[in-house]
Design a protein around this motif. Sequence first.
Motif, PDB file in Angstrom:
ATOM      1  N   ALA A  68       0.852  -1.196   0.000  1.00 42.79           N
ATOM      2  CA  ALA A  68       0.000   0.000   0.000  1.00 42.79           C
ATOM      3  C   ALA A  68       0.880   1.236   0.000  1.00 42.79           C
ATOM      4  CB  ALA A  68      -0.867   0.023   1.262  1.00 42.79           C
ATOM      5  N   LEU A 182      -4.542  -4.608   6.294  1.00 44.72           N
ATOM      6  CA  LEU A 182      -5.160  -4.133   5.046  1.00 44.72           C
ATOM      7  C   LEU A 182      -5.731  -5.311   4.255  1.00 44.72           C
ATOM      8  CD1 LEU A 182      -2.510  -1.448   3.963  1.00 44.72           C
ATOM      9  CD2 LEU A 182      -4.702  -1.041   5.099  1.00 44.72           C
ATOM     10  N   ASP A 187      -9.002  -0.071   6.487  1.00 43.44           N
ATOM     11  CA  ASP A 187      -8.765   1.034   5.548  1.00 43.44           C
ATOM     12  C   ASP A 187      -7.375   1.614   5.705  1.00 43.44           C
ATOM     13  OD1 ASP A 187     -11.519   1.378   4.351  1.00 43.44           O
ATOM     14  OD2 ASP A 187     -11.969   1.414   6.491  1.00 43.44           O
ATOM     15  N   SER A 210      -2.394   3.142   3.385  1.00 42.70           N
ATOM     16  CA  SER A 210      -3.736   2.788   2.913  1.00 42.70           C
ATOM     17  C   SER A 210      -3.666   2.472   1.425  1.00 42.70           C
ATOM     18  CB  SER A 210      -4.711   3.943   3.139  1.00 42.70           C
ATOM     19  OG  SER A 210      -5.984   3.627   2.571  1.00 42.70           O
ATOM     20  N   ARG A 211      -4.605   1.638   0.959  1.00 38.20           N
ATOM     21  CA  ARG A 211      -4.670   1.327  -0.475  1.00 38.20           C
ATOM     22  C   ARG A 211      -5.629   2.248  -1.205  1.00 38.20           C
ATOM     23  NH1 ARG A 211      -4.462  -5.138   0.811  1.00 38.20           N
ATOM     24  NH2 ARG A 211      -2.238  -5.061   1.348  1.00 38.20           N
TER      25      ARG A 211
END
Length: 373
Positions: A68, A182, A187, A210-211
């Motif tokens: 991420a 994740l 989130d 985060s992605r």
Amino acid sequence: MADNLSPISRLLHRRGESLQKGDPVALPIVASTTFHLPGDPQASHVYGRYGNPTVEEVEAEIGLLEGAEAVLFPSGMAAIAALFYAHLKPGDRVLVHADGYYNARALLEAYFAPLGIDIATCPTAEMAEANLTGVKLVLAETPSNPGLEVCDLAKLARNAKDAGALLAVDNTTATPLCQRPLNLGADFTIMADTKAMAGHSDILAGHVASRDPALMQPVKTWRRLGGAICSPFDAYLLHRGLATLELRVARANANALAVANALSGMEGVTGLRYPGLATDPAHGVARKQMSGYGPIVSFCLPSRELAERFIETHPLLTPATSFGGVHSAAECRARWGDKVPGGFIRMACGIEPVADLTGATIRTLSALGLRSA
Ligand SMILES: *Cc1c(COP(=O)(O)O)cnc(C)c1O
């Protein structure tokens, strides 16, 4: 680089892929705060608060571990603060662990409650069943620090999604090598890279990952405007630490499991917690979501005095707070006002040879009059 390689191999060889003949193999520390910028201000780098090549390289390495985008901060608390400032506004409700890292709650109470943000707390062990109606953001920490409670992250993530809440997980005790929040539906992950990631007890750092680019954008804007920037010198030390992360985590985890097993056979030791012990109340959930169980073991000796003597006379325990370093360390958490018995010890295993650490632990307890049961 081939996708079938582990994140650690990709991290170790990342820099090598882009080298030109004559380039330095080790990561250079770029100390400049300002960058050559004639005319039009479009450039890869402009000013230190907007981006630094050394810091960006380390963010890319952490990004490989997280799978991420990762944004680096000068401490774990700076990362937590950025998450709160970027994603909470007046009228929002935040649900935070009742028994995880204390300063996350202290920050909310001191600076966010007065802004009209509603703060609810929940014990880690009950978090996956918490009512999330009306909650904007959940901050979970598993295993929690210092009590080593665990919550079911996949279940919590499903509940958060159903309630329209964002889920952030403090993954400091586990590291991305042992637990992937994740992948389980969180989130955000946040981490104190001060601990195992940097791993040598010599810098403070933290990150948010985060992605979802839309969730990261306000975090990056907060960092640029708020100015919580990691120095390139510290980023370099974090890079050094990350190169040996897998080896250090493997040894520290092996030490913690061996110490927990040794302690479980000692009389006078109560309240022993290690999520990797098959007998631990959290083991069932931990086993589902963790591939290693971290460096921390907690337990109680019969009195504060005995606990202090154990720490003082153990040849391999540094009397210090924190964890994730190369030296084993321990402390009585009662000294911080934690709601624990006086004899409660948090022992953070380092990377000493396993037989040395377990042997010294058993001998130190025996010298205090506690024997193998
Ligand atoms: C240490 C720690 C933090 C805070 O990190 P700092 O770098 O000290 O600001 C946050 N969460 C957990 C679980 C920690 O152990």
